[in-house]
Design an enzyme around this catalytic site. Structure first.
Site, PDB file in Angstrom:
ATOM      1  CD  GLU A 143       1.212  12.926  26.663  1.00 29.73           C
ATOM      2  OE1 GLU A 143       1.257  14.108  27.075  1.00 29.73           O
ATOM      3  OE2 GLU A 143       1.493  11.953  27.376  1.00 29.73           O
ATOM      4  CG  ASP A 178       1.088   8.638  28.890  1.00 30.17           C
ATOM      5  OD1 ASP A 178       0.826   7.514  29.377  1.00 30.17           O
ATOM      6  OD2 ASP A 178       1.309   9.649  29.583  1.00 30.17           O
ATOM      7  CD  GLN A 204       5.117  11.024  28.910  1.00 33.04           C
ATOM      8  OE1 GLN A 204       3.931  11.209  28.643  1.00 33.04           O
ATOM      9  NE2 GLN A 204       5.899  11.975  29.394  1.00 33.04           N
ATOM     10  CD  GLU A 240       3.485  12.020  32.155  1.00 30.92           C
ATOM     11  OE1 GLU A 240       3.501  13.263  32.146  1.00 30.92           O
ATOM     12  OE2 GLU A 240       2.990  11.346  31.236  1.00 30.92           O
TER      13      GLU A 240
HETATM   14  O1  LIG Z   1      -0.223  14.325  31.196  1.00 32.01           O
HETATM   15  C1  LIG Z   1       0.576  13.698  30.513  1.00 32.01           C
HETATM   16  O2  LIG Z   1       0.445  12.497  30.307  1.00 32.01           O
HETATM   17  C2  LIG Z   1       1.767  14.348  29.920  1.00 32.01           C
HETATM   18  O3  LIG Z   1       2.640  13.637  29.490  1.00 32.01           O
HETATM   19  C3  LIG Z   1       1.951  15.776  29.673  1.00 32.01           C
HETATM   20  O4  LIG Z   1       3.266  16.122  29.912  1.00 32.01           O
HETATM   21  C4  LIG Z   1       1.082  16.791  30.173  1.00 32.01           C
HETATM   22  O5  LIG Z   1      -0.199  16.704  29.711  1.00 32.01           O
HETATM   23 MG   LIG Z   2       2.127  11.657  29.300  1.00 29.28          MG
END
Ligand SMILES: O=C(O)C(=O)[C@H](O)CO
Ligand SMILES: [Mg+2]
Length: 258
Positions: A143, A178, A204, A240
């Site tokens: 990520e 993400d 995410q 998240e």
């Molecule tokens: O911080 C984030 O976006 C995450 O997904 C991780 O789990 C930790 O860096």
């Molecule tokens: Mg993340």
């Protein structure tokens, strides 16, 4: 229909960690993710998952010494045996929890350090994880993190992650996309998703700029969710985000997906 996972590190902080499984199930989630399981025996977490009919879909390798500024050790030259021990531990938890994905945390690269050396170390450890996880059908995820959240993290752009995934060259290593970080660094999320599509195994979400519910801010998540459905995206979508207030009260956006 997107498969949303409640992120139990960020959501449901109104109750202690072990009570968040019940809270997520009550709110209508079938899937959960959280940063780290290691404070609890795996059987205790598995019992919570089973009790509430939940599936664990993601967790991370340990972060290292957070107080000393570490955020993952898998890219730190000279720490390979520590990193591989952590990867072995993560595998034990993933098997016990029935979790299909593990995020291998890379590292913060100190000013003046040799970035190339960090990349090569990371590639070595990611290959180690991929080969260990393969017989169990478990994915290794990488990520990128935006500098405003984690300055000097090895992976900043989604294309940094893509480059590592390609160099690692293992068929169970994927991008954890993400959208919060991607919007901060890369933007152009729709085209970005198209470009990365075959490498994405987990997504995410959070609003930009405030990392709240996906119903505010500059990202049109409804559009992206429809697009992911149209693309046939089969992975999970981890929520998240930091709820604006009480977690349950911020879940109006989720009601159409239950
Ligand atoms: O911080 C984030 O976006 C995450 O997904 C991780 O789990 C930790 O860096
Ligand atoms: Mg993340």
């Amino acid at each position: 229909m997107p498969k949303f996972a409640a992120n139990l590190t960020m959501m449901f902080n109104e109750v202690p960690f072990l009570e968040r499984f019940a809270a997520a199930a009550k709110a209508g989630f079938n899937y959960v993710e959280y940063l780290w399981p290691y404070d609890y025996p795996a059987h205790e977490l598995k019992a919570k998952l089973d009790q509430y009919g939940l599936k664990q879909v993601l967790f991370n390798t340990p972060a290292g010494n957070i107080e000393a500024g570490e955020w993952g050790i898998a890219a730190i030259p000279g720490r390979e045996s520590d990193s591989q021990r952590e990867i072995d531990l993560a595998l034990e938890y993933a098997i016990a929890l029935g979790c299909p994905n593990v995020h291998i945390m890379a590292a913060v690269v100190p000013d003046g350090a040799d970035r190339q050396q960090y990349q090569q170390t990371f590639i070595k450890n990611v290959r180690y994880a991929a080969d260990k996880f393969k017989p169990y059908g478990i994915n290794v995820l990488l990520e990128a993190l935006s500098p405003e959240v984690k300055p000097n993290y090895l992976l900043k752009s989604q294309f940094d992650t893509l480059a590592i995934v390609e160099q690692v060259a293992r068929d169970n290593v994927f991008i954890q996309l993400d959208y919060f970080h991607a919007q901060n660094v890369d933007g152009n999320l729709s085209r970005l998703t198209d470009k990365l599509a075959k490498h994405i195994a987990h997504i995410q979400i959070a609003s930009v700029p405030d990392r709240h519910e996906p119903d505010e801010g500059e990202i049109n998540y409804q559009y992206l969710f429809d697009k992911l459905d149209a693309m046939g995206y089969e992975g999970y979508i981890g929520c998240e985000y930091k709820p604006r207030g009480e977690t349950e009260q911020g879940l109006a956006w989720f009601s159409r997906y239950k």
